[in-house]
Design an enzyme around this catalytic site. Sequence first.
Site, PDB file in Angstrom:
ATOM      1  N   GLY A  16      -7.711  -8.811   5.536  1.00 27.72           N
ATOM      2  CA  GLY A  16      -7.414  -9.396   7.071  1.00 27.72           C
ATOM      3  C   GLY A  16      -6.845 -10.598   7.106  1.00 27.72           C
ATOM      4  O   GLY A  16      -7.280 -11.335   8.281  1.00 27.72           O
ATOM      5  N   LEU A  98      -1.160   7.936   9.848  1.00 28.99           N
ATOM      6  CA  LEU A  98      -1.814   8.475  10.952  1.00 28.99           C
ATOM      7  C   LEU A  98      -1.071   9.793  11.382  1.00 28.99           C
ATOM      8  O   LEU A  98       0.276   9.791  11.240  1.00 28.99           O
ATOM      9  CB  LEU A  98      -1.887   7.531  12.367  1.00 28.99           C
ATOM     10  CG  LEU A  98      -2.640   6.394  12.368  1.00 28.99           C
ATOM     11  CD1 LEU A  98      -2.304   5.247  13.041  1.00 28.99           C
ATOM     12  CD2 LEU A  98      -4.295   6.656  12.160  1.00 28.99           C
ATOM     13  N   ASN A 112       2.883  -1.851  13.850  1.00 29.03           N
ATOM     14  CA  ASN A 112       2.308  -1.782  12.387  1.00 29.03           C
ATOM     15  C   ASN A 112       3.400  -3.123  11.852  1.00 29.03           C
ATOM     16  O   ASN A 112       4.247  -3.407  12.179  1.00 29.03           O
ATOM     17  CB  ASN A 112       2.583  -0.751  11.710  1.00 29.03           C
ATOM     18  CG  ASN A 112       2.401  -1.034  10.240  1.00 29.03           C
ATOM     19  OD1 ASN A 112       1.288  -1.342   9.971  1.00 29.03           O
ATOM     20  ND2 ASN A 112       3.270  -0.425   9.385  1.00 29.03           N
ATOM     21  N   HIS A 114       4.755  -4.340   8.311  1.00 28.61           N
ATOM     22  CA  HIS A 114       5.079  -3.794   6.829  1.00 28.61           C
ATOM     23  C   HIS A 114       5.693  -4.908   5.971  1.00 28.61           C
ATOM     24  O   HIS A 114       6.726  -5.654   6.617  1.00 28.61           O
ATOM     25  CB  HIS A 114       5.934  -2.584   7.019  1.00 28.61           C
ATOM     26  CG  HIS A 114       6.268  -1.883   5.579  1.00 28.61           C
ATOM     27  ND1 HIS A 114       5.521  -1.174   5.089  1.00 28.61           N
ATOM     28  CD2 HIS A 114       7.616  -2.062   5.043  1.00 28.61           C
ATOM     29  CE1 HIS A 114       5.972  -0.817   3.971  1.00 28.61           C
ATOM     30  NE2 HIS A 114       7.184  -1.434   3.733  1.00 28.61           N
ATOM     31  N   GLU A 185       5.149 -12.334   7.820  1.00 27.85           N
ATOM     32  CA  GLU A 185       4.143 -11.493   8.499  1.00 27.85           C
ATOM     33  C   GLU A 185       3.065 -12.289   9.590  1.00 27.85           C
ATOM     34  O   GLU A 185       3.138 -12.058  10.822  1.00 27.85           O
ATOM     35  CB  GLU A 185       3.126 -10.871   7.488  1.00 27.85           C
ATOM     36  CG  GLU A 185       3.830  -9.883   6.558  1.00 27.85           C
ATOM     37  CD  GLU A 185       2.739  -9.154   5.801  1.00 27.85           C
ATOM     38  OE1 GLU A 185       1.905  -8.696   6.149  1.00 27.85           O
ATOM     39  OE2 GLU A 185       3.169  -9.030   4.479  1.00 27.85           O
TER      40      GLU A 185
HETATM   41  C1  GAR Z   1      -0.213  -7.014   4.307  1.00 29.83           C
HETATM   42  O1  GAR Z   1       0.924  -7.559   3.497  1.00 29.83           O
HETATM   43  C2  GAR Z   1       0.383  -5.857   5.110  1.00 29.83           C
HETATM   44  O2  GAR Z   1       1.806  -5.957   5.424  1.00 29.83           O
HETATM   45  C3  GAR Z   1       0.404  -4.683   4.214  1.00 29.83           C
HETATM   46  O3  GAR Z   1      -0.871  -4.984   3.553  1.00 29.83           O
HETATM   47  C4  GAR Z   1      -1.218  -6.151   3.541  1.00 29.83           C
HETATM   48  C5  GAR Z   1      -2.771  -6.479   4.224  1.00 29.83           C
HETATM   49  O4  GAR Z   1      -3.090  -7.859   4.275  1.00 29.83           O
HETATM   50  N1  GAR Z   1       0.410  -3.474   4.996  1.00 29.83           N
HETATM   51  C6  GAR Z   1       1.191  -2.531   4.245  1.00 29.83           C
HETATM   52  O5  GAR Z   1       1.491  -2.360   3.172  1.00 29.83           O
HETATM   53  C7  GAR Z   1       1.067  -1.175   5.211  1.00 29.83           C
HETATM   54  N2  GAR Z   1       2.142  -0.208   4.837  1.00 29.83           N
HETATM   55  P1  GAR Z   1      -4.156  -8.364   5.122  1.00 29.83           P
HETATM   56  O6  GAR Z   1      -5.351  -7.384   5.109  1.00 29.83           O
HETATM   57  O7  GAR Z   1      -4.719  -9.420   4.350  1.00 29.83           O
HETATM   58  O8  GAR Z   1      -3.559  -8.523   6.340  1.00 29.83           O
END
Ligand code: GAR
Length: 205
Positions: A16, A98, A112, A114, A185
Amino acid sequence: MLRDKVRIAVLVSGGGTNLQALIDAQKSGIIKSGQIVAVISSNKDAYALERAKNAGIPTTVVARKTHHGKEDFEADLIRAIDSAGAEVIVLAGFMCILSAKFTKKYENRILNVHPSLIPSFCGEGFYGLRVHEAALAYGVKVTGATVHLVNEIPDGGKIIMQKAVEISEDDTPETLQKKVMREAEWIILPRSVELICEKIKEEEK
Ligand code: GAR
Protein backbone atom coordinates in the site's frame (compact mmCIF):
# COMPACT_ATOMS: atom_id res chain seq x y z
CA MET A 1 -25.78 16.41 -8.56
CA LEU A 2 -23.21 18.97 -7.47
CA ARG A 3 -21.06 18.12 -4.52
CA ASP A 4 -17.78 19.14 -3.09
CA LYS A 5 -15.56 16.13 -3.73
CA VAL A 6 -15.59 13.12 -6.02
CA ARG A 7 -15.75 9.92 -3.96
CA ILE A 8 -12.83 7.55 -4.51
CA ALA A 9 -12.44 3.85 -3.69
CA VAL A 10 -8.87 2.51 -3.63
CA LEU A 11 -8.39 -1.21 -4.32
CA VAL A 12 -5.25 -2.79 -2.86
CA SER A 13 -3.62 -6.19 -2.31
CA GLY A 14 -0.30 -5.55 -0.57
CA GLY A 15 1.99 -3.03 1.05
CA GLY A 16 0.00 0.00 0.00
CA THR A 17 2.76 2.54 -0.63
CA ASN A 18 0.73 3.93 -3.52
CA LEU A 19 -2.29 4.18 -1.23
CA GLN A 20 -0.04 6.08 1.21
CA ALA A 21 0.99 8.46 -1.59
CA LEU A 22 -2.71 9.11 -2.26
CA ILE A 23 -3.46 9.71 1.44
CA ASP A 24 -0.48 12.10 1.68
CA ALA A 25 -1.54 13.89 -1.51
CA GLN A 26 -4.99 14.38 -0.08
CA LYS A 27 -3.47 15.92 3.06
CA SER A 28 -1.10 18.19 1.15
CA GLY A 29 -3.78 19.37 -1.28
CA ILE A 30 -2.38 17.74 -4.44
CA ILE A 31 -5.67 15.86 -4.50
CA LYS A 32 -8.29 18.49 -3.86
CA SER A 33 -11.18 17.47 -6.08
CA GLY A 34 -11.61 13.99 -4.64
CA GLN A 35 -11.74 12.16 -1.35
CA ILE A 36 -10.87 8.55 -0.53
CA VAL A 37 -14.01 7.09 1.04
CA ALA A 38 -13.14 3.38 0.97
CA VAL A 39 -10.13 1.09 0.83
CA ILE A 40 -10.96 -2.40 -0.40
CA SER A 41 -8.39 -5.18 -0.12
CA SER A 42 -8.29 -8.54 -1.89
CA ASN A 43 -6.00 -9.78 0.89
CA LYS A 44 -6.89 -9.69 4.57
CA ASP A 45 -3.22 -9.41 5.61
CA ALA A 46 -2.35 -6.47 3.35
CA TYR A 47 -0.41 -3.77 5.19
CA ALA A 48 -2.39 -1.28 3.10
CA LEU A 49 -5.31 -1.94 5.47
CA GLU A 50 -3.23 -0.58 8.38
CA ARG A 51 -2.39 2.52 6.39
CA ALA A 52 -6.09 3.12 5.71
CA LYS A 53 -7.02 2.61 9.35
CA ASN A 54 -4.29 5.02 10.47
CA ALA A 55 -5.78 7.62 8.14
CA GLY A 56 -9.32 6.97 9.39
CA ILE A 57 -10.56 5.54 6.07
CA PRO A 58 -13.15 2.72 6.19
CA THR A 59 -11.82 -0.63 4.98
CA THR A 60 -13.40 -3.74 3.51
CA VAL A 61 -11.76 -7.08 2.74
CA VAL A 62 -13.04 -8.88 -0.35
CA ALA A 63 -10.66 -11.82 -0.47
CA ARG A 64 -10.17 -13.57 -3.79
CA LYS A 65 -9.48 -16.82 -1.92
CA THR A 66 -12.81 -16.99 -0.11
CA HIS A 67 -14.84 -16.64 -3.32
CA HIS A 68 -15.64 -19.57 -5.58
CA GLY A 69 -15.47 -17.79 -8.88
CA LYS A 70 -14.53 -14.46 -10.38
CA GLU A 71 -18.17 -13.47 -10.78
CA ASP A 72 -18.85 -13.98 -7.10
CA PHE A 73 -15.70 -12.05 -6.17
CA GLU A 74 -16.55 -9.13 -8.44
CA ALA A 75 -20.16 -9.00 -7.20
CA ASP A 76 -18.81 -8.41 -3.68
CA LEU A 77 -16.33 -5.84 -4.96
CA ILE A 78 -19.18 -3.98 -6.69
CA ARG A 79 -21.24 -4.09 -3.49
CA ALA A 80 -18.36 -2.56 -1.50
CA ILE A 81 -17.69 0.13 -4.13
CA ASP A 82 -21.34 1.09 -4.61
CA SER A 83 -22.21 1.10 -0.92
CA ALA A 84 -19.40 3.62 -0.39
CA GLY A 85 -20.91 5.71 -3.21
CA ALA A 86 -17.56 5.71 -5.01
CA GLU A 87 -17.43 7.12 -8.54
CA VAL A 88 -13.72 6.71 -9.17
CA ILE A 89 -11.86 3.46 -8.56
CA VAL A 90 -8.08 3.43 -8.18
CA LEU A 91 -6.19 0.18 -8.51
CA ALA A 92 -3.12 0.78 -6.35
CA GLY A 93 -1.20 -2.47 -6.32
CA PHE A 94 -4.40 -4.48 -6.84
CA MET A 95 -3.26 -7.89 -8.05
CA CYS A 96 -6.47 -9.24 -9.65
CA ILE A 97 -7.47 -8.91 -13.31
CA LEU A 98 -11.00 -7.56 -13.69
CA SER A 99 -13.55 -8.90 -16.20
CA ALA A 100 -14.94 -6.95 -19.15
CA LYS A 101 -18.30 -6.86 -17.35
CA PHE A 102 -16.71 -5.09 -14.40
CA THR A 103 -14.60 -2.64 -16.42
CA LYS A 104 -17.64 -1.73 -18.63
CA LYS A 105 -19.71 -0.93 -15.54
CA TYR A 106 -17.18 1.73 -14.49
CA GLU A 107 -16.02 2.81 -17.95
CA ASN A 108 -13.48 5.68 -17.84
CA ARG A 109 -13.68 5.67 -14.06
CA ILE A 110 -11.01 3.08 -13.16
CA LEU A 111 -7.34 4.05 -12.94
CA ASN A 112 -4.41 1.68 -12.58
CA VAL A 113 -0.75 2.30 -11.83
CA HIS A 114 1.66 -0.03 -13.61
CA PRO A 115 5.42 -0.12 -12.88
CA SER A 116 6.76 0.14 -16.45
CA LEU A 117 6.45 2.36 -19.50
CA ILE A 118 3.51 0.71 -21.27
CA PRO A 119 3.56 -0.95 -23.86
CA SER A 120 6.78 -2.50 -22.48
CA PHE A 121 6.64 -5.20 -19.79
CA CYS A 122 2.88 -5.17 -19.28
CA GLY A 123 -0.19 -7.37 -19.69
CA GLU A 124 -1.05 -10.66 -18.05
CA GLY A 125 1.75 -12.08 -15.88
CA PHE A 126 3.55 -8.74 -15.51
CA TYR A 127 2.99 -7.49 -11.98
CA GLY A 128 5.02 -6.39 -8.97
CA LEU A 129 8.67 -7.44 -8.94
CA ARG A 130 8.27 -9.51 -12.13
CA VAL A 131 8.01 -6.33 -14.18
CA HIS A 132 11.39 -5.10 -12.92
CA GLU A 133 12.98 -8.54 -13.37
CA ALA A 134 11.83 -8.51 -16.99
CA ALA A 135 13.14 -4.97 -17.60
CA LEU A 136 16.57 -5.89 -16.18
CA ALA A 137 16.67 -9.20 -18.09
CA TYR A 138 15.94 -7.38 -21.36
CA GLY A 139 18.61 -4.82 -20.58
CA VAL A 140 16.61 -1.63 -21.13
CA LYS A 141 18.32 1.50 -19.84
CA VAL A 142 15.14 3.43 -19.09
CA THR A 143 11.95 2.22 -17.44
CA GLY A 144 9.27 4.05 -15.47
CA ALA A 145 5.62 3.96 -14.51
CA THR A 146 2.30 4.45 -16.25
CA VAL A 147 -1.13 5.45 -15.01
CA HIS A 148 -3.89 4.39 -17.38
CA LEU A 149 -7.62 3.89 -17.59
CA VAL A 150 -8.69 0.29 -17.14
CA ASN A 151 -10.60 -1.55 -19.86
CA GLU A 152 -11.04 -5.25 -20.69
CA ILE A 153 -7.45 -5.60 -21.97
CA PRO A 154 -4.91 -6.00 -19.11
CA ASP A 155 -2.83 -2.78 -19.05
CA GLY A 156 -4.46 -1.83 -22.38
CA GLY A 157 -6.56 1.24 -21.52
CA LYS A 158 -5.88 4.86 -22.44
CA ILE A 159 -2.68 6.25 -20.94
CA ILE A 160 -3.15 9.19 -18.58
CA MET A 161 0.44 9.87 -17.41
CA GLN A 162 3.91 8.32 -17.68
CA LYS A 163 7.24 9.10 -16.05
CA ALA A 164 10.62 7.68 -17.02
CA VAL A 165 13.27 6.39 -14.60
CA GLU A 166 16.90 5.61 -15.48
CA ILE A 167 18.29 2.17 -14.74
CA SER A 168 21.81 1.92 -13.26
CA GLU A 169 24.33 -0.88 -13.81
CA ASP A 170 23.99 -2.04 -10.21
CA ASP A 171 20.18 -2.06 -10.00
CA THR A 172 18.49 -5.24 -8.76
CA PRO A 173 14.76 -5.91 -9.18
CA GLU A 174 14.29 -4.74 -5.59
CA THR A 175 16.26 -1.47 -5.91
CA LEU A 176 14.60 -0.76 -9.24
CA GLN A 177 11.13 -1.34 -7.80
CA LYS A 178 11.82 1.18 -5.01
CA LYS A 179 13.28 3.70 -7.46
CA VAL A 180 10.31 3.44 -9.84
CA MET A 181 7.90 3.89 -6.95
CA ARG A 182 9.74 6.89 -5.48
CA GLU A 183 10.61 8.66 -8.73
CA ALA A 184 7.47 7.85 -10.73
CA GLU A 185 4.49 5.99 -9.24
CA TRP A 186 4.02 8.07 -6.09
CA ILE A 187 4.15 11.24 -8.20
CA ILE A 188 1.99 10.42 -11.21
CA LEU A 189 -0.71 8.41 -9.43
CA PRO A 190 -1.94 11.26 -7.17
CA ARG A 191 -1.68 13.75 -10.06
CA SER A 192 -3.71 11.47 -12.33
CA VAL A 193 -6.34 10.94 -9.65
CA GLU A 194 -6.70 14.70 -9.22
CA LEU A 195 -6.94 15.11 -12.99
CA ILE A 196 -9.79 12.63 -13.35
CA CYS A 197 -11.69 13.98 -10.32
CA GLU A 198 -11.30 17.54 -11.57
CA LYS A 199 -12.63 16.47 -14.97
CA ILE A 200 -15.68 14.78 -13.43
CA LYS A 201 -16.48 17.91 -11.42
CA GLU A 202 -15.99 20.09 -14.48
CA GLU A 203 -18.38 17.92 -16.55
CA GLU A 204 -21.07 18.36 -13.92
CA LYS A 205 -21.03 22.14 -14.06
C1 GAR B 1 3.45 -1.17 -7.36
O1 GAR B 1 4.75 -1.12 -7.88
C2 GAR B 1 2.42 -1.18 -8.47
O2 GAR B 1 2.77 -0.40 -9.56
C3 GAR B 1 2.44 -2.64 -8.83
O3 GAR B 1 2.56 -3.32 -7.60
C4 GAR B 1 3.21 -2.50 -6.64
C5 GAR B 1 2.31 -2.35 -5.43
O4 GAR B 1 2.95 -1.66 -4.40
N1 GAR B 1 1.27 -3.01 -9.57
C6 GAR B 1 1.27 -3.88 -10.56
O5 GAR B 1 2.26 -4.52 -10.88
C7 GAR B 1 -0.07 -4.07 -11.26
N2 GAR B 1 0.12 -4.67 -12.55
P1 GAR B 1 2.14 -0.94 -3.22
O6 GAR B 1 1.16 -1.97 -2.64
O7 GAR B 1 3.22 -0.59 -2.23
O8 GAR B 1 1.45 0.26 -3.79
